[in-house]
Design a protein around this motif. Structure first.
Motif, mmCIF file in Angstrom:
data_model
loop_
_atom_site.group_PDB
_atom_site.id
_atom_site.type_symbol
_atom_site.label_atom_id
_atom_site.label_comp_id
_atom_site.label_asym_id
_atom_site.label_seq_id
_atom_site.Cartn_x
_atom_site.Cartn_y
_atom_site.Cartn_z
ATOM 1 N N HIS A 260 4.968 40.601 22.862
ATOM 2 C CA HIS A 260 4.087 39.872 21.955
ATOM 3 C C HIS A 260 4.956 39.228 20.866
ATOM 4 C CE1 HIS A 260 0.521 42.001 23.623
ATOM 5 N NE2 HIS A 260 1.382 43.008 23.763
ATOM 6 N N TYR A 261 4.794 37.945 20.661
ATOM 7 C CA TYR A 261 5.661 37.270 19.699
ATOM 8 C C TYR A 261 4.908 36.171 18.952
ATOM 9 C CZ TYR A 261 6.108 34.004 23.666
ATOM 10 O OH TYR A 261 5.850 33.145 24.701
ATOM 11 N N GLY A 262 5.424 35.844 17.771
ATOM 12 C CA GLY A 262 4.865 34.778 16.955
ATOM 13 C C GLY A 262 5.846 33.637 16.830
ATOM 14 N N TYR A 263 5.354 32.418 16.888
ATOM 15 C CA TYR A 263 6.235 31.254 16.833
ATOM 16 C C TYR A 263 6.856 31.050 15.455
ATOM 17 C CZ TYR A 263 4.735 29.774 21.480
ATOM 18 O OH TYR A 263 4.508 29.716 22.841
ATOM 19 N N ALA A 264 6.245 31.616 14.419
ATOM 20 C CA ALA A 264 6.783 31.463 13.064
ATOM 21 C C ALA A 264 7.561 32.683 12.607
ATOM 22 C CB ALA A 264 5.649 31.169 12.074
ATOM 23 N N ASP A 265 7.868 33.575 13.521
ATOM 24 C CA ASP A 265 8.589 34.803 13.184
ATOM 25 C C ASP A 265 10.062 34.478 12.961
ATOM 26 O OD1 ASP A 265 9.793 37.320 13.091
ATOM 27 O OD2 ASP A 265 8.437 38.158 14.601
ATOM 28 N N LEU A 266 10.528 34.636 11.729
ATOM 29 C CA LEU A 266 11.921 34.350 11.408
ATOM 30 C C LEU A 266 12.849 35.503 11.758
ATOM 31 C CD1 LEU A 266 11.541 32.625 7.908
ATOM 32 C CD2 LEU A 266 11.786 31.544 10.156
ATOM 33 N N GLN A 267 12.329 36.727 11.745
ATOM 34 C CA GLN A 267 13.167 37.893 12.012
ATOM 35 C C GLN A 267 13.385 38.121 13.505
ATOM 36 O OE1 GLN A 267 10.608 38.056 9.566
ATOM 37 N NE2 GLN A 267 12.239 37.618 8.101
ATOM 38 N N ALA A 268 12.358 37.940 14.303
ATOM 39 C CA ALA A 268 12.460 38.114 15.761
ATOM 40 C C ALA A 268 12.052 36.795 16.415
ATOM 41 C CB ALA A 268 11.586 39.266 16.239
ATOM 42 N N ARG B 162 -2.159 31.969 16.742
ATOM 43 C CA ARG B 162 -1.905 31.243 15.488
ATOM 44 C C ARG B 162 -0.431 30.904 15.383
ATOM 45 N NH1 ARG B 162 -0.650 33.224 10.339
ATOM 46 N NH2 ARG B 162 -1.608 35.270 10.628
ATOM 47 N N GLU B 163 -0.104 29.639 15.244
ATOM 48 C CA GLU B 163 1.287 29.215 15.265
ATOM 49 C C GLU B 163 2.064 29.658 14.039
ATOM 50 O OE1 GLU B 163 1.828 25.119 16.143
ATOM 51 O OE2 GLU B 163 0.956 25.280 18.159
ATOM 52 N N SER B 164 1.378 29.981 12.946
ATOM 53 C CA SER B 164 2.069 30.416 11.735
ATOM 54 C C SER B 164 2.224 31.933 11.664
ATOM 55 C CB SER B 164 1.327 29.928 10.495
ATOM 56 O OG SER B 164 0.008 30.472 10.438
ATOM 57 N N PHE B 165 1.891 32.638 12.738
ATOM 58 C CA PHE B 165 1.969 34.096 12.776
ATOM 59 C C PHE B 165 3.429 34.531 12.663
ATOM 60 C CE2 PHE B 165 1.237 38.378 14.473
ATOM 61 C CZ PHE B 165 -0.060 38.652 14.066
ATOM 62 N N ASN B 166 3.722 35.418 11.697
ATOM 63 C CA ASN B 166 5.120 35.795 11.448
ATOM 64 C C ASN B 166 5.347 37.291 11.648
ATOM 65 O OD1 ASN B 166 4.460 37.258 9.154
ATOM 66 N ND2 ASN B 166 5.061 35.660 7.736
ATOM 67 N N HIS B 167 6.537 37.739 11.258
ATOM 68 C CA HIS B 167 6.971 39.105 11.560
ATOM 69 C C HIS B 167 6.068 40.158 10.921
ATOM 70 C CE1 HIS B 167 10.055 41.498 13.469
ATOM 71 N NE2 HIS B 167 10.241 42.213 12.375
ATOM 72 N N LEU B 168 5.685 39.952 9.679
ATOM 73 C CA LEU B 168 4.861 40.941 8.989
ATOM 74 C C LEU B 168 3.384 40.796 9.308
ATOM 75 C CD1 LEU B 168 6.649 41.155 5.528
ATOM 76 C CD2 LEU B 168 6.812 42.708 7.470
ATOM 77 N N ASP B 169 2.975 39.664 9.876
ATOM 78 C CA ASP B 169 1.585 39.525 10.302
ATOM 79 C C ASP B 169 1.235 40.567 11.369
ATOM 80 O OD1 ASP B 169 0.548 37.433 8.751
ATOM 81 O OD2 ASP B 169 1.504 35.922 10.002
ATOM 82 N N PHE B 170 2.228 41.024 12.123
ATOM 83 C CA PHE B 170 1.965 42.022 13.157
ATOM 84 C C PHE B 170 1.397 43.306 12.571
ATOM 85 C CE2 PHE B 170 4.827 39.273 15.501
ATOM 86 C CZ PHE B 170 4.342 39.338 16.799
ATOM 87 N N ILE B 171 1.704 43.575 11.295
ATOM 88 C CA ILE B 171 1.209 44.802 10.668
ATOM 89 C C ILE B 171 0.335 44.531 9.442
ATOM 90 C CG2 ILE B 171 2.985 46.351 11.512
ATOM 91 C CD1 ILE B 171 4.509 45.872 8.877
ATOM 92 N N TRP B 172 0.525 43.382 8.772
ATOM 93 C CA TRP B 172 -0.182 43.121 7.523
ATOM 94 C C TRP B 172 -1.095 41.897 7.563
ATOM 95 C CZ3 TRP B 172 4.517 43.736 3.658
ATOM 96 C CH2 TRP B 172 4.858 45.099 3.584
ATOM 97 N N GLY B 173 -1.035 41.092 8.592
ATOM 98 C CA GLY B 173 -1.840 39.874 8.639
ATOM 99 C C GLY B 173 -3.325 40.186 8.628
#
Length: 417
Positions: free
Chosen positions: A356-364, A387-398
């Motif tokens: 599972h990955y996010g396109y806006a994830d800067l860390q992974a 959501r294309e802006s989903f990032n690394h912390l969204d996985f736990i805090w979004g």
């Protein structure tokens, strides 16, 4: 008004367990003003995880598990739901959740009922277990070493995520299986939680038979395509010798709570520096980050880590390989029988894997996750978050993690039962 509100919350929590940064939250609220936050948020920011789960009426258990090298780990359990599937059942499928770097089991709980992954899984009918890696707030114990013992006990901190995957996870997974009677479980790992799963099964391939699936949430393994500027700071750490850092007493990252409190109160309250702190905290689309929860998130994170965990990632960034910890050549020969560390053999990781990955994830970076997928022999799904802006912390805090990710995750896991 602030004093009265905070006093009431403190009285209610006086006999309760304290969150990792409860003292900081109190100072933060005094500086920031508590009026903008609900009393529930403030209380939740001050409670530790056992008390926080109990507050919301969920069953909770804390288990102690000792590793072969004498670390005492605290494992948390929510055995059933509160509103649905709310009776004990020995035949429940088991879900094991593992946090990322600097984090703890709190990652999967702080969003609260109806939103946090641990609660959603419990309501859906899973027996939920949450790991805590050695050295974090809930696993700062050892049979002979004191994590706060100064130079005489520095050896407590001589571990990277290699030891977490190779020594922590095996005993915890075996304990969960023995306790529940279920021969297999689902593993959900965020970031470093995915790293450690890959370490576990590449070094101990017999453990592949103990999992229904591996739900990899932004797993951190390869850093070939990553362009995050902050990694330019992390990467040079490989050149800093372990012995030098330990000689200086630099062993724990984000464990100095006095400095953390001072910095946050003085630089994260108002103005330009506050914006910078929020960017560090979230680094994503502000539309999907609930700023009213900031005290709650800061109360529970960061939870601490060893400097060697960061150095190990620095090595991965520099080498562009997923391999074991790189010591000096002489020690590498002693540990591995060769002057350079071996790669983790990902062909041994045969568990059905969902990336599972996010396109806006800067860390992974999603390209690195797909590269990882090319290395694994049993990828059952590569699933970008819509959501294309989903990032690394969204996985736990979004705030939309349930709709964007968790509902699909639970659906996949139930397909195995």
């Amino acid at each position: 008004m602030f004093c009265l509100l905070l006093t009431c919350v403190l009285v209610a929590a006086a006999s309760a367990g304290r969150s990792p940064h409860a003292d900081y939250v109190e100072e933060y609220l005094k500086a920031k003003g508590a009026g903008r936050y609900s009393d529930n948020i403030i209380e939740d920011a001050l409670l530790d995880i056992p008390e926080l789960v109990a507050k919301y009426g969920y069953p909770f258990e804390a288990h102690s598990v000792t590793t072969t090298d004498a670390y005492i780990l605290e494992v948390h359990r929510i055995p059933h739901g509160r509103d649905q599937n709310n009776t004990p059942n020995p035949n429940k499928p088991v879900a094991f959740l593992m946090h990322g770097l600097y984090s703890s089991s709190a990652d999967f709980i702080v969003l609260g009922p109806g939103s946090a992954l641990a609660y959603l899984l419990a309501e859906a009918g899973f027996d939920v277990w949450l790991g805590n890696a050695r050295g974090n707030y809930y696993s700062r114990r050892h049979q002979t070493l004191n994590p706060d013992g100064g130079r005489r006990d520095l050896d407590f901190w001589r571990f990277s995520w290699d030891e977490i995957g190779n020594l922590d996870l095996p005993v915890v997974i075996d304990y969960v299986i023995a306790t529940t009677g279920q021969p297999k479980l689902h593993y959900i790992g965020h970031s470093q939680g995915g790293t450690t799963f890959l370490v576990l099964n590449s070094l101990n391939p017999e453990y592949n038979e103990k999992f229904h699936s591996f739900q990899a949430l932004a797993p951190a393994a390869f850093f070939i395509y990553n362009e995050d500027p902050s990694y330019r700071i992390l990467a040079p750490l490989e050149a800093v010798l372990e012995d030098t850092l330990f000689a200086l007493g630099v062993v724990e990252i984000l464990g100095n709570r006095e400095f953390f409190t001072w910095f946050s109160v003085n630089f994260c309250v108002d103005g330009v520096t506050a914006d910078f702190c929020n960017e560090i905290l979230y680094r994503g689309d502000p539309e999907f980050y609930n700023t009213t929860m900031t005290p709650l998130l800061l109360g529970h994170a960061p939870a601490g880590a060893s400097i060697l965990q960061m150095i190990h990632y620095g090595q991965s960034i520099n080498s562009k390989k997923f391999r074991r910890f790189n010591y000096l050549p002489i020690k590498n020969i002693e540990v591995y029988g060769r002057p350079t560390p071996p790669d983790y053999d990902l062909n041994r990781v045969t568990v059905p894997t969902y990336l599972h990955y996010g396109y806006a994830d800067l860390q992974a970076d999603y390209r690195d996750i797909n590269y990882l997928g090319d290395m694994l022999p049993n990828v059952a799904g590569r699933i970008p978050v819509p959501r294309e802006s989903f990032n690394h912390l969204d996985f736990i805090w979004g705030i939309d993690a349930k709709a964007q990710l968790y509902d699909k995750l639970i659906e996949i896991m139930f397909s195995y039962h």
